[in-house]
Enzyme design. Structure first.
Site, PDB file in Angstrom:
ATOM      1  N   TRP A 124      -0.702  -9.379   5.159  1.00 34.98           N
ATOM      2  CA  TRP A 124      -1.617  -9.060   6.193  1.00 34.98           C
ATOM      3  C   TRP A 124      -1.624 -10.324   7.191  1.00 34.98           C
ATOM      4  O   TRP A 124      -2.139 -11.443   6.722  1.00 34.98           O
ATOM      5  CB  TRP A 124      -2.975  -8.718   5.689  1.00 34.98           C
ATOM      6  CG  TRP A 124      -3.624  -8.181   6.545  1.00 34.98           C
ATOM      7  CD1 TRP A 124      -3.586  -7.349   7.822  1.00 34.98           C
ATOM      8  CD2 TRP A 124      -5.172  -8.565   6.632  1.00 34.98           C
ATOM      9  NE1 TRP A 124      -4.947  -7.089   8.196  1.00 34.98           N
ATOM     10  CE2 TRP A 124      -5.796  -7.876   7.779  1.00 34.98           C
ATOM     11  CE3 TRP A 124      -6.085  -9.411   5.888  1.00 34.98           C
ATOM     12  CZ2 TRP A 124      -7.137  -8.060   8.278  1.00 34.98           C
ATOM     13  CZ3 TRP A 124      -7.441  -9.688   6.421  1.00 34.98           C
ATOM     14  CH2 TRP A 124      -7.929  -8.873   7.624  1.00 34.98           C
TER      15      TRP A 124
ATOM     16  N   ASP B 219      -7.061  -9.552  -3.312  1.00 33.53           N
ATOM     17  CA  ASP B 219      -7.377  -8.947  -2.010  1.00 33.53           C
ATOM     18  C   ASP B 219      -7.422  -7.512  -2.259  1.00 33.53           C
ATOM     19  O   ASP B 219      -6.079  -6.887  -2.429  1.00 33.53           O
ATOM     20  CB  ASP B 219      -6.742  -9.504  -0.674  1.00 33.53           C
ATOM     21  CG  ASP B 219      -7.390  -8.586   0.478  1.00 33.53           C
ATOM     22  OD1 ASP B 219      -8.297  -7.809   0.528  1.00 33.53           O
ATOM     23  OD2 ASP B 219      -6.949  -8.929   1.507  1.00 33.53           O
TER      24      ASP B 219
ATOM     25  N   ALA C 263      -8.275  -4.186  -1.089  1.00 36.47           N
ATOM     26  CA  ALA C 263      -8.727  -3.359   0.460  1.00 36.47           C
ATOM     27  C   ALA C 263      -8.727  -1.704   0.346  1.00 36.47           C
ATOM     28  O   ALA C 263      -9.117  -1.262   1.364  1.00 36.47           O
ATOM     29  CB  ALA C 263      -8.311  -3.841   1.828  1.00 36.47           C
TER      30      ALA C 263
ATOM     31  N   LYS D 115     -12.040   1.445   3.872  1.00 35.69           N
ATOM     32  CA  LYS D 115     -11.025   2.410   3.776  1.00 35.69           C
ATOM     33  C   LYS D 115     -11.545   3.531   2.798  1.00 35.69           C
ATOM     34  O   LYS D 115     -11.372   4.773   3.009  1.00 35.69           O
ATOM     35  CB  LYS D 115      -9.601   1.871   3.346  1.00 35.69           C
ATOM     36  CG  LYS D 115      -9.285   0.492   3.680  1.00 35.69           C
ATOM     37  CD  LYS D 115      -8.772   0.643   5.341  1.00 35.69           C
ATOM     38  CE  LYS D 115      -8.662  -1.015   5.984  1.00 35.69           C
ATOM     39  NZ  LYS D 115      -8.162  -1.335   6.873  1.00 35.69           N
TER      40      LYS D 115
HETATM   41  C1  LMR Z   1      -4.560  -3.257   9.035  1.00 34.16           C
HETATM   42  O1  LMR Z   1      -4.011  -3.930   8.370  1.00 34.16           O
HETATM   43  O2  LMR Z   1      -4.410  -2.546   9.859  1.00 34.16           O
HETATM   44  C2  LMR Z   1      -6.139  -3.066   8.602  1.00 34.16           C
HETATM   45  O3  LMR Z   1      -6.420  -4.028   7.713  1.00 34.16           O
HETATM   46  C3  LMR Z   1      -7.102  -3.428   9.857  1.00 34.16           C
HETATM   47  C4  LMR Z   1      -7.201  -4.673  10.218  1.00 34.16           C
HETATM   48  O4  LMR Z   1      -8.178  -5.508  10.371  1.00 34.16           O
HETATM   49  O5  LMR Z   1      -6.007  -5.551  10.615  1.00 34.16           O
END
Ligand code: LMR
Length: 394
Positions: A127, A208, A210, A243
């Site tokens: 990410w 992490d 999520a 989420k």
């Molecule tokens: C994403 O990866 O799209 C989500 O985790 C939202 C974000 O805050 O980036």
């Protein structure tokens, strides 16, 4: 003073959100930001959350501050949801945070306080906000290989080889489930091997998580983090309720840190509260309270679990339909990996030029690295996407 500020580097996910909003085409398809959408393209408030909100409206008599680390009831239900009985409660320090990102940020600040020379190892890819925050906090960073581009599965050999080069005390950032952006996840056996490597090398895991409940189910998605909790002397966890409870804008997250004994836990707990105080004082409470109510009430909890399961199985159906549509159009199994991946995301394997062409010509929005949010699809848009993928020559 302010004239010295330059434009910050754009976050590609947030940037794409803006581009999508500004596009006037009616047939546009949003596969960008990781937000769940139903078949009508709407992000609903989950039934149990709405019900809890109504109950809370009647029951809540004050908006006075909670504790600096948030509400203990929230800690307890979330520790139970994430960790089950893998550790004892007195091993876990906990603090509510503004969303999972708040937990990631505070975790990295805690790591910096405890071990300023540690290197944080991140998967390549990960990410984009992970490396951005690590850099901002001022920690060293290194990457481990994660994805085998030929098979679209985890490059486990590469991952283990790279992590073997970490020094004792380094931190390894792992995605608890539903890897973002690849959708490729560690098997149970691979989690066990990773844990063995962490033990052998004295590395500290930072998970992490999520998307618990979006991959193989609430329990199965927690396998890795629970295995690490059982086997590692220290474990840091950043969890999000955005989420799986669909409460994105309520900014509800949790930072957990597992120690060996209650004395250590006490010191860690005080530090987590202090970091909250330094950053924003008391954490937001509304979303955390709703989560606590849902998880503590058997009827609300059963309904939440049922709706979460509908969301999860709906995404699996979309994955299978897209893989089938592409199999038909390309007469090959090249895209079968889409059905094997778990969670919201998969990377299609398109070039940035092909991604741009899909956006400009077909009004289909995905992140520049070709990460798609599968939940942005429905049965009507799957053929459009499949046609576009073939048309741009992926
Ligand atoms: C994403 O990866 O799209 C989500 O985790 C939202 C974000 O805050 O980036």
């Amino acid at each position: 003073m302010l004239e010295k500020l330059e434009q910050p580097a754009p976050d590609k996910i947030i940037q794409l959100m803006g581009m999508f909003k500004a596009d006037a085409r009616e047939n546009k398809v949003d596969l960008g930001v990781g937000v769940y959408k139903n078949a009508e393209g709407h992000t609903p408030i989950m039934r149990a959350v709405k019900e809890a909100e109504q109950q809370l409206w009647h029951a809540e008599t004050t908006k006075v501050y909670t504790g600096l680390a948030g509400d203990a009831g929230f800690h307890d239900v979330m520790i139970d949801l994430i960790l089950g009985n893998s550790v004892t409660r007195d091993q876990v320090a906990a603090a509510a945070t503004p969303g999972g990102t708040g937990a990631v940020r505070n975790a990295l600040e805690m790591i910096k306080m405890a071990s300023p020379d540690a290197t944080v190892w991140i998967s390549n890819p990960t990410w984009p906000n992970h490396p951005a925050i690590i850099k901002y906090v001022g920690l060293n960073m290194a990457e481990y290989r994660y994805i085998d581009l030929a098979t679209r599965t985890v490059d486990f050999g590469g991952m283990m080889e790279d992590l073997s080069g970490a020094k004792p005390g380094d931190v390894v950032l792992l995605h608890g489930c539903c890897h973002n952006p690849t959708g490729a996840n560690l098997s149970h056996a691979q989690w066990q091997e990773v844990a063995d490597l962490l033990t052998a090398k004295g590395l500290i895991p930072f998970v992490d998580i999520a998307y618990q409940g979006f991959g193989d189910g609430l329990e199965a998605d927690a396998f890795g983090v629970r295995h690490l909790a059982k086997t590692q002397p220290n474990l840091v966890i950043a969890a999000s309720c955005s989420k799986n409870f669909g409460i994105y804008r309520e900014r509800t997250g949790l930072l957990l840190a597992i120690s060996q004994n209650a004395k250590q836990t006490g010191a860690v707990q005080a530090n987590l509260a202090a970091i909250n105080r330094l950053n924003y004082s008391f954490p937001p409470d509304h979303g955390a309270r709703l989560v606590t109510m849902v998880l503590n009430d058997p009827a609300l909890r059963a309904d939440w679990e049922a709706e979460l399961e509908e969301v999860r199985s709906g995404m699996l159906t979309l994955r299978q339909s897209l893989a089938d549509a592409l199999r038909k159009r390309t007469n090959s199994d090249r895209f079968d990996f889409l059905a094997e991946h778990r969670g919201m995301f998969s990377r299609l394997g398109a070039t940035p030029e092909q991604v741009a062409e899909m956006r400009e010509t077909h009004a289909i929005y995905m992140i520049g690295d070709s990460r798609m949010n599968i939940a942005g699809l429905n049965q009507a848009t799957i053929p459009l996407l499949a046609d576009a993928i073939v048309a741009v020559g992926v």
